[in-house]
Design a protein around this motif. Sequence first.
Motif, PDB file in Angstrom:
ATOM      1  N   ALA A 160       0.825  -1.205   0.000  1.00  0.00           N
ATOM      2  CA  ALA A 160       0.000   0.000   0.000  1.00  0.00           C
ATOM      3  C   ALA A 160       0.862   1.260   0.000  1.00  0.00           C
ATOM      4  O   ALA A 160       0.521   2.259  -0.639  1.00  0.00           O
ATOM      5  CB  ALA A 160      -0.930  -0.006   1.214  1.00  0.00           C
ATOM      6  N   ARG A 161       2.004   1.204   0.691  1.00  0.00           N
ATOM      7  CA  ARG A 161       2.903   2.358   0.720  1.00  0.00           C
ATOM      8  C   ARG A 161       3.587   2.581  -0.627  1.00  0.00           C
ATOM      9  O   ARG A 161       3.922   3.718  -0.981  1.00  0.00           O
ATOM     10  CB  ARG A 161       3.974   2.147   1.801  1.00  0.00           C
ATOM     11  N   LEU A 162       3.805   1.509  -1.377  1.00  0.00           N
ATOM     12  CA  LEU A 162       4.496   1.611  -2.670  1.00  0.00           C
ATOM     13  C   LEU A 162       3.549   1.877  -3.832  1.00  0.00           C
ATOM     14  O   LEU A 162       4.007   2.105  -4.956  1.00  0.00           O
ATOM     15  CB  LEU A 162       5.267   0.311  -2.951  1.00  0.00           C
ATOM     16  N   ALA A 163       2.243   1.837  -3.573  1.00  0.00           N
ATOM     17  CA  ALA A 163       1.269   1.885  -4.668  1.00  0.00           C
ATOM     18  C   ALA A 163       1.404   3.137  -5.522  1.00  0.00           C
ATOM     19  O   ALA A 163       1.166   3.097  -6.738  1.00  0.00           O
ATOM     20  CB  ALA A 163      -0.152   1.785  -4.105  1.00  0.00           C
ATOM     21  N   ASN A 164       1.789   4.267  -4.929  1.00  0.00           N
ATOM     22  CA  ASN A 164       1.887   5.516  -5.685  1.00  0.00           C
ATOM     23  C   ASN A 164       3.127   5.587  -6.565  1.00  0.00           C
ATOM     24  O   ASN A 164       3.254   6.505  -7.374  1.00  0.00           O
ATOM     25  CB  ASN A 164       1.886   6.714  -4.722  1.00  0.00           C
ATOM     26  N   TYR A 165       4.036   4.634  -6.412  1.00  0.00           N
ATOM     27  CA  TYR A 165       5.297   4.697  -7.144  1.00  0.00           C
ATOM     28  C   TYR A 165       5.431   3.621  -8.208  1.00  0.00           C
ATOM     29  O   TYR A 165       6.433   3.562  -8.908  1.00  0.00           O
ATOM     30  CB  TYR A 165       6.481   4.562  -6.167  1.00  0.00           C
ATOM     31  N   VAL A 166       4.444   2.752  -8.315  1.00  0.00           N
ATOM     32  CA  VAL A 166       4.539   1.616  -9.232  1.00  0.00           C
ATOM     33  C   VAL A 166       3.401   1.690 -10.241  1.00  0.00           C
ATOM     34  O   VAL A 166       2.261   1.999  -9.889  1.00  0.00           O
ATOM     35  CB  VAL A 166       4.473   0.274  -8.458  1.00  0.00           C
ATOM     36  N   SER A 167       3.723   1.410 -11.498  1.00  0.00           N
ATOM     37  CA  SER A 167       2.723   1.453 -12.554  1.00  0.00           C
ATOM     38  C   SER A 167       1.675   0.365 -12.352  1.00  0.00           C
ATOM     39  O   SER A 167       1.984  -0.824 -12.398  1.00  0.00           O
ATOM     40  CB  SER A 167       3.399   1.275 -13.920  1.00  0.00           C
ATOM     41  N   GLN A 168       0.432   0.767 -12.122  1.00  0.00           N
ATOM     42  CA  GLN A 168      -0.651  -0.189 -11.942  1.00  0.00           C
ATOM     43  C   GLN A 168      -0.902  -0.970 -13.232  1.00  0.00           C
ATOM     44  O   GLN A 168      -1.241  -2.150 -13.200  1.00  0.00           O
ATOM     45  CB  GLN A 168      -1.919   0.544 -11.518  1.00  0.00           C
ATOM     46  N   SER A 169      -0.750  -0.306 -14.372  1.00  0.00           N
ATOM     47  CA  SER A 169      -1.006  -0.964 -15.651  1.00  0.00           C
ATOM     48  C   SER A 169      -0.069  -2.146 -15.862  1.00  0.00           C
ATOM     49  O   SER A 169      -0.490  -3.239 -16.236  1.00  0.00           O
ATOM     50  CB  SER A 169      -0.858   0.053 -16.790  1.00  0.00           C
ATOM     51  N   ILE A 170       1.213  -1.932 -15.607  1.00  0.00           N
ATOM     52  CA  ILE A 170       2.195  -3.007 -15.788  1.00  0.00           C
ATOM     53  C   ILE A 170       1.936  -4.135 -14.797  1.00  0.00           C
ATOM     54  O   ILE A 170       1.989  -5.326 -15.144  1.00  0.00           O
ATOM     55  CB  ILE A 170       3.621  -2.455 -15.620  1.00  0.00           C
ATOM     56  N   LEU A 171       1.637  -3.780 -13.543  1.00  0.00           N
ATOM     57  CA  LEU A 171       1.388  -4.797 -12.524  1.00  0.00           C
ATOM     58  C   LEU A 171       0.184  -5.661 -12.883  1.00  0.00           C
ATOM     59  O   LEU A 171       0.228  -6.887 -12.779  1.00  0.00           O
ATOM     60  CB  LEU A 171       1.148  -4.129 -11.174  1.00  0.00           C
TER      61      LEU A 171
END
Length: 323
Positions: A235-246
Amino acid sequence: MGDLITGDTPGLLAVAFLIGIVVGLTGMGGGALMTPALIFLGIPPTAAVSNDLMAAAINKTVGAAVHYKHGSPNLKLAKWLIIGSVPMAFAGAFIIDLIGSDADQQSFLKRAIGVALLLTASTFTLRIYLEMRRHLPDDPDRPDPRIRALPTLLVGAFGGLLVGMTSVGSGSLIMISLLLLYPALSARKLVGTDLVQAIPLVLSAAISHMMVTGIDWAVLIPLIIGGSPGTWVGARLANYVSQSILRRGIAIVLTLTGLGLLKVPPVWVGIIGSAMVILGPALWGVIKHLHGRPAFLHIPIGIREEPAAEHPRADASPPEPRH
């Protein structure tokens, strides 16, 4: 304590932590990832399902309490889902117990989980597509749509049976069904409703599996201890990782895992996986272009620093913002 800490404990803790990160990053339920992971670690399918359901019942209760506190779930919609799902989820373990010998049950569960994973991957991909198409603002105060009782009850029944037998599908399958039945419902209420209805669904399935199969505390405790901090980190990393790629990566992993459990030859699994990795982004770009979206918009992972000029001036004005 000797019975609770075994040679499998470090692997269980690591898997629970990593899957917890994925859950925290994407909001996706962990059953579709955790159950096959436990099977590949050597846990019998029946034990993997029962312990995953018990861990999910604990984790989902916390998430649902947060959403209920903020008033986001549609309780009327959740009621009809629960009426359909709870009895079917409770029946799942007893249906498996009627199959025959233990070997037959394990073989059947592997195939059933494989099919459930392929179904989950398909519905997960469809969910990404529908969310891309949605143009409604996420307004939690938007009037709730009229409840369609019979279709909602049937969705709950099918989702409950799938979860009761495999522990897979409580989030992905029911969520996509709600998106199709109630497209005007805000995203916040969709998530809250899904979490609220999932509590009695997963509890019912967990209780029946506990009655039939029992609980292995040496498996359950590491799942809870490892999963909770993993979810927090995700949850803390969610703003830094591409949701589309994940999300595309999760769809690929679910598909290949499902094919593996169905004993598809490894060569074909490799070919299908390569095609999804290579052709998938191109096909998704074409679909986005057809809907008026940028086909290959670059989404950075983390915070990207802009390259500095070779000779910056002290009085240089800040660059114009890019649109």
